[in-house]
Scaffold this active site. Structure first.
Site, short mmCIF file in Angstrom:
data_model
loop_
_atom_site.label_atom_id
_atom_site.label_comp_id
_atom_site.label_asym_id
_atom_site.label_seq_id
_atom_site.Cartn_x
_atom_site.Cartn_y
_atom_site.Cartn_z
N GLU A 283 15.96 41.41 -10.67
CA GLU A 283 17.04 40.57 -11.18
C GLU A 283 16.61 39.11 -11.41
O GLU A 283 15.56 38.66 -10.96
CB GLU A 283 18.26 40.60 -10.24
CG GLU A 283 18.79 41.99 -9.97
CD GLU A 283 20.00 41.99 -9.05
OE1 GLU A 283 20.26 40.96 -8.38
OE2 GLU A 283 20.68 43.02 -8.98
N ASP B 181 25.37 33.63 -8.72
CA ASP B 181 24.23 33.06 -9.45
C ASP B 181 24.55 31.82 -10.29
O ASP B 181 25.50 31.83 -11.09
CB ASP B 181 23.67 34.10 -10.41
CG ASP B 181 23.40 35.43 -9.77
OD1 ASP B 181 23.62 35.58 -8.55
OD2 ASP B 181 22.96 36.34 -10.48
#
Length: 513
Positions: A276, A103
């Protein structure tokens, strides 16, 4: 084994096929760092570079469990001789020098420099041991990797988060301090055994070069489950800072604060089909002057469009999807105080062939705009204008009986195609794969994978980026990334199918050259 730390890196031999061990770093009897790593002194296929500059000059003891003979060396840099020239290393996408990334985190601009932090595992080209890596750029295209920014601690490993500039100094670190919110993922290490997932703050007063963890952490205590991935932004409608936070299942939370330190949960909202890595930001509607909406998205790019009404975010339509394909994930947008663009970066889950010392890449940064269509509002993504800096001289296109042809000379290329939205199929073949443009169904196909195209002004527009192991497509309402191993032996590009097409193809330069 005891050493005095005199170099920035300790380098350990690793083989990802061997058993997992736990490497322990102790100073004055205190465990200060640990890593799960597949040590192998006999037949290593990877070398893990652990950044130990924060312990410079200190006496350190190194142990490994289970006990085994251990070898390592010291280094001043990540000094691999083939760096950025390995087989399958992407040319036009950012990758970690050595190890795993996922990420994007803490996307901010400080002065003239763009910062990209990201999830990093220095011990392996596989997930684990989460740190925050760091890279800087003058243009979001050409990147220089910096030293690791955040290290695991007694509160947990370093999971995802966001960045924002504290223009007024409300957090108490001075005007213009850069603030970085992250998840301390408790329970993922020996040092954090029994600790929950909490949201923490780090700050920088030196232009993002170093990050200091706030001594009052956590700023958001544990709420539920593995709550994580705080995205912080200013909300004019509320007159407060808002933190979008993943809670559990498909549920997200919105919290507010006046000072970045004290947060109040004001709302929970379900985002069907997603979980998420929330992103939360406003956009003006491009074709509806004077109208502004808010976007709430999740890691899989499902998103709501809505308004801030009576102190809460209220969707104005059903959830939509921003991209298709299995590779794009956990996208975040930049915090840009001096730029009206909303710029997005996606983690692309590319697994590279062979025994390479890196894994995954970041997508081409894209500008998001919000448009009103016949069936409601939708997001449109297009590569940032700075991506044009990568272009070399456009390929010469030869006309064929039913299209065009060109000879490519590398795996990294950009293709721009505009065709009327009526007619038969168009086939683009290059580097061992074929993309079919089906104008009747308004879709593109790569094998059995389908990408909706959309149509504006009676035309279909597609932008494509090829690299060593990926293909990115930008269409009217979708972004997609696919795993494609480009075969430079098949260098002939052909476009076939009778049509009035505008086609341009450019070779792309190496972002690290």
């Amino acid at each position: 084994m005891k050493i005095t730390v005199t170099h920035p890196y300790l380098v350990f031999p690793v083989n990802n096929a061997k058993a997992m061990k736990k490497l322990l770093f102790t100073v004055s009897g205190e465990l200060v760092f640990e890593a799960d790593v597949r040590l192998d002194t006999h037949n290593p296929d990877f070398y893990a570079y652990f950044d130990v500059r924060r312990f410079m000059g200190q006496r350190m003891e190194l142990t490994v469990e289970p006990e085994m003979a251990m070898s390592f060396r010291e280094a001043d840099t990540i000094d691999r001789v083939d760096l950025y020239r390995e087989p399958f290393r992407p040319l036009c996408h950012f990758t970690e020098k050595n190890g795993w990334i996922n990420d994007p985190n803490g996307l901010v601009k400080i002065g003239d420099t763009y910062h990209m932090f990201y999830q990093q595992n220095p011990a392996s080209p596989q997930w684990g041991n989460m740190h925050w890596g760091h890279a800087t750029s003058p243009d979001m295209i050409h990147w220089t990797q910096q030293p690791t920014a955040l290290f695991p601690d007694e509160m947990g490993t370093m999971f995802s988060g966001s960045g924002i500039i504290d223009e007024e100094g409300r957090a108490g670190f001075g005007k213009g301090a850069a603030l970085f919110f992250y998840t301390a993922a408790g329970g993922n290490s020996r040092r954090s055994a029994g600790a929950p997932f909490t949201q923490c703050l780090a700050y920088s007063t030196d232009g993002g070069k170093t990050l200091t963890k706030y001594e009052g952490n956590p700023v958001i205590p544990h709420i539920v489950g593995a709550n994580r991935d705080p995205k912080v932004i200013w909300c004019e409608e509320l007159g407060k800072f808002v933190c979008a936070l993943y809670l559990d299942g498909n549920t997200y939370g919105l919290l507010t604060s006046d000072n970045f330190l004290d947060w109040t949960l004001i709302q929970k909202i379900d985002l069907p089909g997603d979980a998420e890595c929330p992103d939360f930001y406003p956009l003006n509607v491009e074709n509806e002057p004077g109208v502004r909406k808010w976007v709430l998205s999740g890691a899989s790019a499902k998103y709501y469009i809505g308004d801030i009404t009576d102190g809460k975010f209220v969707p104005c339509q059903d959830v939509r999807a921003m991209h298709t394909g299995s590779l794009g994930y956990a996208a975040q947008t930049y915090s840009l105080a001096d730029d009206s663009r909303r710029i997005n970066v996606s983690w692309e889950r590319v697994n590279f062939p062979g025994n390479v010392p890196f894994c995954s890449q970041m997508g081409i940064p894209a500008t998001h705009v919000l448009r009103r269509g016949e069936d409601g509002y939708y997001l449109h993504a297009s590569p940032i204008k700075e991506a044009k800096k990568l272009r070399g001289t456009a390929y010469a296109l030869d006309e064929t009986e039913d299209g065009f042809a060109a000879v490519l000379f590398d795996t990294a290329n950009e293709l721009s195609l505009t065709v009327p939205a009526v007619g038969g199929e168009i086939r683009i073949t290059m580097l061992g794969f074929t993309v079919v443009i089906d104008r009747e169904k308004l879709e593109a196909r790569l094998g059995n994978q389908v990408i909706p195209l959309g149509c504006v002004g009676g035309h279909i527009k597609v932008r494509m980026y090829t690299d060593t192991c990926s293909l990115e497509l930008f269409t009217e309402a979708y972004y997609a990334c696919f795993a494609v191993t480009a075969d430079e032996n098949l260098s002939q590009l052909t476009l076939s199918g009778e049509c009035d097409a505008d086609l341009y193809v450019w070779p792309l330069s190496h972002i690290h050259s």
